[in-house]
Write a protein that holds these residues in place. Sequence first.
Motif, PDB file in Angstrom:
ATOM      1  N   ILE A  22      99.207 -57.165  -0.764  1.00  0.00           N
ATOM      2  CA  ILE A  22      99.980 -57.111  -2.210  1.00  0.00           C
ATOM      3  C   ILE A  22     101.211 -55.857  -2.517  1.00  0.00           C
ATOM      4  O   ILE A  22     102.428 -56.426  -1.825  1.00  0.00           O
ATOM      5  CB  ILE A  22      99.586 -58.062  -3.513  1.00  0.00           C
ATOM      6  CG1 ILE A  22      98.682 -59.649  -2.901  1.00  0.00           C
ATOM      7  CG2 ILE A  22     100.850 -58.369  -4.628  1.00  0.00           C
ATOM      8  CD1 ILE A  22      98.184 -60.602  -3.957  1.00  0.00           C
ATOM      9  N   ILE A  23     100.577 -55.447  -2.613  1.00  0.00           N
ATOM     10  CA  ILE A  23     101.325 -53.352  -2.550  1.00  0.00           C
ATOM     11  C   ILE A  23     101.870 -53.520  -1.268  1.00  0.00           C
ATOM     12  O   ILE A  23     103.250 -53.063  -0.754  1.00  0.00           O
ATOM     13  CB  ILE A  23     100.481 -52.908  -2.855  1.00  0.00           C
ATOM     14  CG1 ILE A  23      99.991 -53.563  -4.971  1.00  0.00           C
ATOM     15  CG2 ILE A  23     101.005 -51.232  -3.330  1.00  0.00           C
ATOM     16  CD1 ILE A  23      98.939 -52.362  -5.496  1.00  0.00           C
ATOM     17  N   ASN A  24     101.091 -53.231  -0.273  1.00  0.00           N
ATOM     18  CA  ASN A  24     101.413 -53.408   0.993  1.00  0.00           C
ATOM     19  C   ASN A  24     102.723 -53.876   1.678  1.00  0.00           C
ATOM     20  O   ASN A  24     103.520 -53.746   3.002  1.00  0.00           O
ATOM     21  CB  ASN A  24     100.569 -53.232   1.476  1.00  0.00           C
ATOM     22  CG  ASN A  24      99.818 -51.786   1.063  1.00  0.00           C
ATOM     23  OD1 ASN A  24     100.140 -50.684   0.864  1.00  0.00           O
ATOM     24  ND2 ASN A  24      98.621 -51.640   1.817  1.00  0.00           N
ATOM     25  N   HIS A  25     103.157 -55.025   1.102  1.00  0.00           N
ATOM     26  CA  HIS A  25     103.766 -56.124   1.420  1.00  0.00           C
ATOM     27  C   HIS A  25     104.945 -56.048   0.875  1.00  0.00           C
ATOM     28  O   HIS A  25     106.077 -57.103   0.527  1.00  0.00           O
ATOM     29  CB  HIS A  25     103.367 -57.372   1.660  1.00  0.00           C
ATOM     30  CG  HIS A  25     102.201 -57.474   3.281  1.00  0.00           C
ATOM     31  ND1 HIS A  25     100.751 -57.130   3.352  1.00  0.00           N
ATOM     32  CD2 HIS A  25     102.797 -57.593   4.523  1.00  0.00           C
ATOM     33  CE1 HIS A  25     100.915 -56.454   4.563  1.00  0.00           C
ATOM     34  NE2 HIS A  25     101.991 -57.454   5.363  1.00  0.00           N
ATOM     35  N   GLY A  26     105.037 -55.595  -0.090  1.00  0.00           N
ATOM     36  CA  GLY A  26     106.061 -55.432  -0.938  1.00  0.00           C
ATOM     37  C   GLY A  26     106.135 -55.553  -2.625  1.00  0.00           C
ATOM     38  O   GLY A  26     106.984 -55.973  -3.544  1.00  0.00           O
ATOM     39  N   GLY A  27     104.338 -56.639  -2.294  1.00  0.00           N
ATOM     40  CA  GLY A  27     104.525 -56.935  -4.211  1.00  0.00           C
ATOM     41  C   GLY A  27     104.186 -56.751  -4.796  1.00  0.00           C
ATOM     42  O   GLY A  27     103.829 -55.526  -4.906  1.00  0.00           O
ATOM     43  N   ARG A  28     103.709 -56.804  -5.982  1.00  0.00           N
ATOM     44  CA  ARG A  28     103.013 -56.089  -7.075  1.00  0.00           C
ATOM     45  C   ARG A  28     102.232 -56.876  -7.867  1.00  0.00           C
ATOM     46  O   ARG A  28     101.628 -57.732  -7.776  1.00  0.00           O
ATOM     47  CB  ARG A  28     104.308 -56.290  -8.392  1.00  0.00           C
ATOM     48  CG  ARG A  28     104.907 -55.401  -8.331  1.00  0.00           C
ATOM     49  CD  ARG A  28     106.314 -54.975  -9.448  1.00  0.00           C
ATOM     50  NE  ARG A  28     106.585 -56.348  -9.969  1.00  0.00           N
ATOM     51  CZ  ARG A  28     107.261 -56.745 -11.091  1.00  0.00           C
ATOM     52  NH1 ARG A  28     107.832 -55.305 -12.120  1.00  0.00           N
ATOM     53  NH2 ARG A  28     107.351 -58.063 -11.921  1.00  0.00           N
ATOM     54  N   ALA A  29     100.659 -56.055  -7.832  1.00  0.00           N
ATOM     55  CA  ALA A  29      99.808 -56.374  -9.024  1.00  0.00           C
ATOM     56  C   ALA A  29      98.791 -55.365  -9.326  1.00  0.00           C
ATOM     57  O   ALA A  29      99.500 -53.664  -8.705  1.00  0.00           O
ATOM     58  CB  ALA A  29      99.023 -56.622  -7.164  1.00  0.00           C
ATOM     59  N   ILE A  30      97.968 -55.821 -10.081  1.00  0.00           N
ATOM     60  CA  ILE A  30      97.608 -54.345 -11.628  1.00  0.00           C
ATOM     61  C   ILE A  30      96.157 -55.064 -11.603  1.00  0.00           C
ATOM     62  O   ILE A  30      95.695 -56.909 -11.265  1.00  0.00           O
ATOM     63  CB  ILE A  30      98.153 -54.826 -12.835  1.00  0.00           C
ATOM     64  CG1 ILE A  30     100.083 -54.452 -12.894  1.00  0.00           C
ATOM     65  CG2 ILE A  30      96.646 -53.989 -14.177  1.00  0.00           C
ATOM     66  CD1 ILE A  30     100.299 -55.047 -14.483  1.00  0.00           C
TER      67      ILE A  30
END
Length: 167
Positions: free
Chosen positions: A10-18
Amino acid sequence: LHSIGPMNWIINHGGRAILDLTDGLGHAAWDYAEGNTRGTEWALRQIRPDPREVAHIDYTATDGNATSSWWASIAEWGNLEGSARFVLNAGTDGTLHAHLSNIQSLRINLTQSPYHQHKLQSVSVNGGIPVPVSDALTQDTIHITQGESGEWNVTNEKPVPHISRLR
């Protein structure tokens, strides 16, 4: 952990995740008050965008129970078995660019789309020549439907189903 791989994707594809990693809780993880409080506070701060500002949709439907995303929904499935997919780009020039897979008819809610104030002028399906949208289409919902000879039409008419979907 199984959660780290999807989070990194998700992060590598421009999203945000925690990801809240905890240690030493064992079987008491469901009673982790501090993590639950942080999760609830985070969830309450999330804001869903106005659908009229969503100009790009890439959606895959795997069954007849989940057929819509934002301002578009599958009105009639295609003839193939399996999933159906639509990728929509609302062009600033009044053209909706649609890539449809295994879809006979796609329903567009204009009042919830980027075209809520600016008129939808044409629709291009699967890279084809844009089909003009008639000024006579006055309803809030339109259908992009494939005719029997393969041409695409834009109408206010709901399609008459040619097949029934079992799923």
